[in-house]
Write an enzyme that holds these catalytic residues in place. Structure first.
Site, mmCIF file in Angstrom:
data_model
loop_
_atom_site.group_PDB
_atom_site.id
_atom_site.type_symbol
_atom_site.label_atom_id
_atom_site.label_comp_id
_atom_site.label_asym_id
_atom_site.label_seq_id
_atom_site.Cartn_x
_atom_site.Cartn_y
_atom_site.Cartn_z
ATOM 1 N N ARG A 102 -11.648 11.171 1.067
ATOM 2 C CA ARG A 102 -12.586 10.366 0.288
ATOM 3 C C ARG A 102 -13.976 10.369 0.928
ATOM 4 N NH1 ARG A 102 -13.923 8.251 -4.677
ATOM 5 N NH2 ARG A 102 -14.675 6.087 -4.520
ATOM 6 N N GLU A 108 18.447 -10.326 4.446
ATOM 7 C CA GLU A 108 19.109 -10.205 5.752
ATOM 8 C C GLU A 108 18.659 -11.305 6.706
ATOM 9 O OE1 GLU A 108 21.437 -7.605 6.950
ATOM 10 O OE2 GLU A 108 21.604 -7.505 4.772
#
Length: 388
Positions: free
Chosen positions: A269, A370
Site C-alpha cells: 500500500r 474453554e
C-alpha cells in the site's frame, strides 16, 4: 524449511518441523481457498473433515492402538495453529473432535475406548463435549442435568447449550449430576429422547455449529459411564488442562494469519508517494503485533510440552497454570492483533474480501470458550497463591 511469515524462535526438532511443513502446505492449498465460503455458508465443513481425516490429522493425538496417529500435544497444537492461520472454523473440526474425545481417553474403560475411539480417530464419527447449561457455564458444579441409575441404565434428563458440533456430532460426552456427584457419560446421537434444539447464529467461527441439546428420559447404558460416579469434575478439569493449549494454539494461528495479511498489505500500500510500511506509526504497530505473537507462541508450546510431560510421568503440577496462561494470553493476543490488522488495512479491513474482519470475529470466541479469560486469571492466581 522455515514457514514464511512465522518467526518460530521456539526451536522445533526436525520431527516437529516436518509436521509443521506438512499441515502448512495442506492448509494453504486445500483449506485457505474454502475459508470465506465456509464463513458465509455457516455450515459444518464436511469436506474439510474428509481432508483432515485422510491425512491423519483428526486422530492425530489419539493413541495408536485405537486408530490414532499417536502424536503428542505439541504436534497437535502445531496442526491446529496452521489450520487456524487460514480458517478458524476448519480448525474447530479438529479442536472439537479432540475435546469431545478427551473424556473417553482420560477416564473411559477399555471397552468404551475400543467402542468409540477408532471411529473418532478416523473421522467416521464426530464428537462433541456437552457441559454448559443455561445457568451453569463457568460454575460447573451448578449443573442441573441429572442421571438416575435404573438397573443397567441411567435415565438422563436435562438441557445443554452452546455445544460445539451440536447437531452434527454422533457421540457426545455429557456431564450430569448423579447420586455420588458430577459424572460424565457417552451418549449416542440416536438415543431415544435426545433432541437437538436451535442452532445459534454467531459472530464468528460460523462453520462450527453451536446448538442447544435436550435430554428427556434418555436411557443410557450403565457401561457408558466414563470412570466412576462422582468423577465428572476431575475428568472435566483434566480435559481442560489438555484442551486449553489447543484453543490457545487456535488463537495463535488466528493472530498469525491476521498478521500475515496485514504485513503483506502495508508493504504494498502506498500513500503520500511511499509505502505505508515506511511510516513509524505503522512500524510500531507491526513490532507490537510480532512480539505479542511470539510471546504467545512460547506460552502455547510450553503448555503443550507440559502436557507431554504429563503423558510420560503421569503427573505435572505446573500443567494447569501453563494451560491457563497460554489460553489467556494467546486469545487476548489474537483479539489485539486482529483488531490492529483491521486498523492497518483501513477501509479494506472492514471488507470481507480482505479476511481480517473474519479473523477478528473468529478471535473473540477464544477469549470466552474453554473457560473465560476472567476464569483463567482466577485459576492462575490460585496456583500462584497455593490454591487459596
Amino acid at each position: 524449511m522455515k514457514i514464511e511469515g512465522s518467526f518460530n524462535y521456539f526451536e522445533l526438532s526436525e520431527e516437529y518441523r516436518h509436521i509443521q511443513q506438512g499441515i502448512h502446505r495442506l492448509a494453504q492449498e486445500k483449506i485457505k481457498p474454502r475459508a470465506t465460503e465456509i464463513d458465509e455458508e455457516a455450515q459444518y465443513p464436511f469436506d474439510i473433515l474428509k481432508i483432515l481425516s485422510a491425512h491423519g490429522y483428526i486422530g492425530a493425538n489419539m493413541p495408536v492402538q485405537y486408530g490414532g496417529a499417536g502424536l503428542d500435544m505439541l504436534s497437535f497444537c502445531i496442526i491446529v495453529e496452521e489450520i487456524s492461520r487460514v480458517c478458524a472454523s476448519s480448525s474447530q473440526v479438529a479442536v472439537v473432535q479432540e475435546l469431545g474425545s478427551l473424556p473417553i481417553m482420560i477416564g473411559g474403560s477399555e471397552s468404551l475406548k475400543r467402542r468409540y475411539l477408532p471411529d473418532l480417530a478416523s473421522g467416521k464419527k464426530i464428537a462433541a463435549f456437552a457441559l454448559t447449561e443455561p445457568n451453569a457455564g463457568s460454575d460447573v458444579k451448578s449443573l442441573k442435568t441429572r442421571a438416575e441409575l435404573d438397573g443397567d441404565f441411567y435415565i438422563l434428563n436435562g438441557q445443554k447449550m452452546f455445544i460445539s458440533n451440536g447437531g452434527v456430532a454422533d457421540v457426545y460426552s455429557v456431564f450430569a449430576q448423579t447420586e455420588k456427584g458430577l459424572s460424565v457419560f457417552v451418549v449416542d446421537s440416536n438415543t431415544r429422547g435426545f433432541e437437538v434444539g436451535k442452532l445459534e447464529k454467531k459472530m464468528g467461527i460460523k462453520g462450527s455449529p453451536t446448538a442447544q441439546l435436550f435430554f428427556e428420559n434418555c436411557r443410557i447404558p450403565a457401561e457408558n459411564l466414563i470412570g466412576e460416579e462422582g468423577e465428572g469434575w476431575l475428568i472435566a478439569m483434566k480435559t481442560f488442562d489438555k484442551s486449553r493449549p489447543t484453543v490457545a494454539a487456535q488463537a495463535l494461528g488466528i493472530a498469525q494469519g491476521a498478521y500475515d495479511v496485514a504485513l503483506e498489505y502495508v508493504k504494498e500500500r502506498e500513500q503520500f508517494g511511499q509505502s505505508i510500511s515506511s511510516f513509524q506509526g505503522i512500524q510500531f504497530m507491526l513490532a507490537d503485533m510480532a512480539t505479542q505473537i511470539e510471546a504467545a507462541r512460547g506460552l502455547v508450546y510450553r503448555a503443550a510440552s507440559k502436557v507431554n510431560e504429563l503423558t510420560s510421568t503421569g503427573k505435572n503440577p505446573e500443567l494447569t497454570r501453563a494451560s491457563s496462561m497460554a489460553k489467556m494470553f494467546a486469545s487476548d493476543t489474537a483479539m489485539k492483533v486482529t483488531t490492529d490488522a483491521v486498523q492497518l488495512l483501513g477501509g479494506y479491513g472492514f471488507i470481507h474480501e480482505y479476511r481480517v474482519e473474519r479473523m477478528m470475529r473468529d478471535a473473540k470466541i477464544t477469549q470466552i470458550y474453554e473457560g473465560t479469560n476472567q476464569i483463567q486469571r482466577q485459576i492462575i492466581a490460585r496456583t500462584i497463591l497455593g490454591g487459596r
